[in-house]
Design a protein around this motif. Structure first.
Motif, PDB file in Angstrom:
ATOM      1  N   VAL A 142       8.051 -10.774   2.382  1.00 58.54           N
ATOM      2  CA  VAL A 142       7.388  -9.821   1.487  1.00 58.54           C
ATOM      3  C   VAL A 142       5.985  -9.507   1.997  1.00 58.54           C
ATOM      4  O   VAL A 142       5.559  -8.351   2.012  1.00 58.54           O
ATOM      5  CB  VAL A 142       7.354 -10.357   0.039  1.00 58.54           C
ATOM      6  N   ALA A 143       5.263 -10.533   2.433  1.00 54.74           N
ATOM      7  CA  ALA A 143       3.915 -10.313   2.962  1.00 54.74           C
ATOM      8  C   ALA A 143       3.962  -9.450   4.222  1.00 54.74           C
ATOM      9  O   ALA A 143       3.130  -8.548   4.395  1.00 54.74           O
ATOM     10  CB  ALA A 143       3.245 -11.649   3.258  1.00 54.74           C
ATOM     11  N   PHE A 144       4.930  -9.709   5.094  1.00 56.24           N
ATOM     12  CA  PHE A 144       5.069  -8.884   6.298  1.00 56.24           C
ATOM     13  C   PHE A 144       5.363  -7.436   5.929  1.00 56.24           C
ATOM     14  O   PHE A 144       4.788  -6.508   6.513  1.00 56.24           O
ATOM     15  CB  PHE A 144       6.172  -9.442   7.195  1.00 56.24           C
ATOM     16  N   HIS A 145       6.237  -7.229   4.957  1.00 51.99           N
ATOM     17  CA  HIS A 145       6.584  -5.873   4.537  1.00 51.99           C
ATOM     18  C   HIS A 145       5.372  -5.131   3.980  1.00 51.99           C
ATOM     19  O   HIS A 145       5.185  -3.937   4.236  1.00 51.99           O
ATOM     20  CB  HIS A 145       7.699  -5.911   3.495  1.00 51.99           C
ATOM     21  N   GLU A 146       4.554  -5.844   3.233  1.00 48.98           N
ATOM     22  CA  GLU A 146       3.408  -5.200   2.613  1.00 48.98           C
ATOM     23  C   GLU A 146       2.252  -4.980   3.600  1.00 48.98           C
ATOM     24  O   GLU A 146       1.490  -4.034   3.459  1.00 48.98           O
ATOM     25  CB  GLU A 146       2.920  -6.020   1.416  1.00 48.98           C
ATOM     26  N   LEU A 147       2.110  -5.871   4.562  1.00 51.97           N
ATOM     27  CA  LEU A 147       0.983  -5.777   5.487  1.00 51.97           C
ATOM     28  C   LEU A 147       1.289  -5.011   6.776  1.00 51.97           C
ATOM     29  O   LEU A 147       0.375  -4.670   7.519  1.00 51.97           O
ATOM     30  CB  LEU A 147       0.484  -7.173   5.840  1.00 51.97           C
ATOM     31  N   ALA A 148       2.546  -4.749   7.056  1.00 50.41           N
ATOM     32  CA  ALA A 148       2.916  -4.075   8.303  1.00 50.41           C
ATOM     33  C   ALA A 148       2.281  -2.691   8.444  1.00 50.41           C
ATOM     34  O   ALA A 148       1.759  -2.373   9.528  1.00 50.41           O
ATOM     35  CB  ALA A 148       4.433  -3.992   8.426  1.00 50.41           C
ATOM     36  N   PRO A 149       2.270  -1.837   7.425  1.00 43.19           N
ATOM     37  CA  PRO A 149       1.617  -0.523   7.619  1.00 43.19           C
ATOM     38  C   PRO A 149       0.124  -0.638   7.918  1.00 43.19           C
ATOM     39  O   PRO A 149      -0.407   0.114   8.736  1.00 43.19           O
ATOM     40  CB  PRO A 149       1.845   0.198   6.285  1.00 43.19           C
ATOM     41  N   LEU A 150      -0.548  -1.586   7.278  1.00 41.20           N
ATOM     42  CA  LEU A 150      -1.975  -1.767   7.549  1.00 41.20           C
ATOM     43  C   LEU A 150      -2.209  -2.274   8.965  1.00 41.20           C
ATOM     44  O   LEU A 150      -3.159  -1.869   9.632  1.00 41.20           O
ATOM     45  CB  LEU A 150      -2.580  -2.740   6.544  1.00 41.20           C
ATOM     46  N   LEU A 151      -1.333  -3.152   9.423  1.00 42.36           N
ATOM     47  CA  LEU A 151      -1.450  -3.676  10.778  1.00 42.36           C
ATOM     48  C   LEU A 151      -1.247  -2.569  11.815  1.00 42.36           C
ATOM     49  O   LEU A 151      -1.968  -2.505  12.814  1.00 42.36           O
ATOM     50  CB  LEU A 151      -0.449  -4.807  10.986  1.00 42.36           C
ATOM     51  N   VAL A 152      -0.286  -1.702  11.565  1.00 38.43           N
ATOM     52  CA  VAL A 152      -0.042  -0.589  12.486  1.00 38.43           C
ATOM     53  C   VAL A 152      -1.255   0.336  12.526  1.00 38.43           C
ATOM     54  O   VAL A 152      -1.673   0.773  13.605  1.00 38.43           O
ATOM     55  CB  VAL A 152       1.241   0.170  12.078  1.00 38.43           C
ATOM     56  N   GLN A 153      -1.839   0.635  11.381  1.00 34.20           N
ATOM     57  CA  GLN A 153      -3.036   1.481  11.357  1.00 34.20           C
ATOM     58  C   GLN A 153      -4.194   0.812  12.085  1.00 34.20           C
ATOM     59  O   GLN A 153      -4.944   1.463  12.807  1.00 34.20           O
ATOM     60  CB  GLN A 153      -3.448   1.772   9.921  1.00 34.20           C
ATOM     61  N   PHE A 154      -4.345  -0.490  11.900  1.00 33.83           N
ATOM     62  CA  PHE A 154      -5.423  -1.224  12.546  1.00 33.83           C
ATOM     63  C   PHE A 154      -5.237  -1.241  14.065  1.00 33.83           C
ATOM     64  O   PHE A 154      -6.191  -1.072  14.819  1.00 33.83           O
ATOM     65  CB  PHE A 154      -5.474  -2.645  11.997  1.00 33.83           C
ATOM     66  N   LEU A 155      -3.998  -1.432  14.514  1.00 33.21           N
ATOM     67  CA  LEU A 155      -3.739  -1.480  15.950  1.00 33.21           C
ATOM     68  C   LEU A 155      -3.905  -0.120  16.615  1.00 33.21           C
ATOM     69  O   LEU A 155      -4.205  -0.043  17.807  1.00 33.21           O
ATOM     70  CB  LEU A 155      -2.348  -2.046  16.223  1.00 33.21           C
ATOM     71  N   ASP A 156      -3.715   0.963  15.864  1.00 31.31           N
ATOM     72  CA  ASP A 156      -3.927   2.303  16.431  1.00 31.31           C
ATOM     73  C   ASP A 156      -5.393   2.577  16.712  1.00 31.31           C
ATOM     74  O   ASP A 156      -5.717   3.364  17.598  1.00 31.31           O
ATOM     75  CB  ASP A 156      -3.372   3.371  15.486  1.00 31.31           C
ATOM     76  N   VAL A 157      -6.285   1.936  15.986  1.00 32.67           N
ATOM     77  CA  VAL A 157      -7.714   2.158  16.157  1.00 32.67           C
ATOM     78  C   VAL A 157      -8.247   1.397  17.366  1.00 32.67           C
ATOM     79  O   VAL A 157      -9.172   1.847  18.038  1.00 32.67           O
ATOM     80  CB  VAL A 157      -8.468   1.733  14.864  1.00 32.67           C
TER      81      VAL A 157
END
Length: 147
Positions: A93-108
């Motif tokens: 559940v934590a991975f599902h919720e945090l994955a979009p934020l991680l992708v946005q962070f890695l794009d920066v």
């Protein structure tokens, strides 16, 4: 066309957990996987699958809170099935919720930085390999001692 599996699965899960609890009271040496595993799997798995397709925030929040409570219960009572199933559900559940934020962070970040961090992490893990191996064995032995 079912969007909420909980009304269908929670009654079955409650019945399975009740039967498992009664069996555990009669036979205290019964493993937690046979007494609580089926009921917990019936309660957690459909909700977890629905969480991955649900765009709202309430189901992941409630499932995460239940998984956290289940993990704490399993650790406190030294029961392997609630501990492992609760922790795995909480992690997913934590991975599902945090994955979009991680992708946005890695794009920066610059493209080389994640590779550098991964290399540094591997270097640190390699340098402390023996200690981590001992810790993993101790954790495995502790998990095996649970019912």
């Amino acid at each position: 066309d079912v969007t909420a599996p909980e009304p269908y699965t929670l009654s079955v899960a409650a019945a399975a957990l009740t039967i498992g609890h009664l069996h555990r009271r009669r036979t205290p040496s019964a493993p937690s996987w046979t007494t609580y595993g089926p009921g917990l799997g019936t309660a957690l798995l459909p909700s977890l699958l629905a969480t991955w397709t649900d765009p709202h925030w309430l189901r992941p929040l409630l499932l995460g809170a239940f998984a956290l409570a289940l993990t704490a219960f399993g650790a406190r009572r030294l029961l392997q099935a609630p501990l492992v199933l609760g922790a795995a559900t909480l992690l997913l559940v934590a991975f599902h919720e945090l994955a979009p934020l991680l992708v946005q962070f890695l794009d920066v970040l610059p493209r080389w930085l994640p590779l550098a961090v991964a290399g540094l992490l591997l270097l640190i893990l390699g340098a402390t390999y023996e200690q981590r191996l001992r810790d993993a064995r101790r954790a495995r032995d502790g998990l095996r001692r649970m019912a």
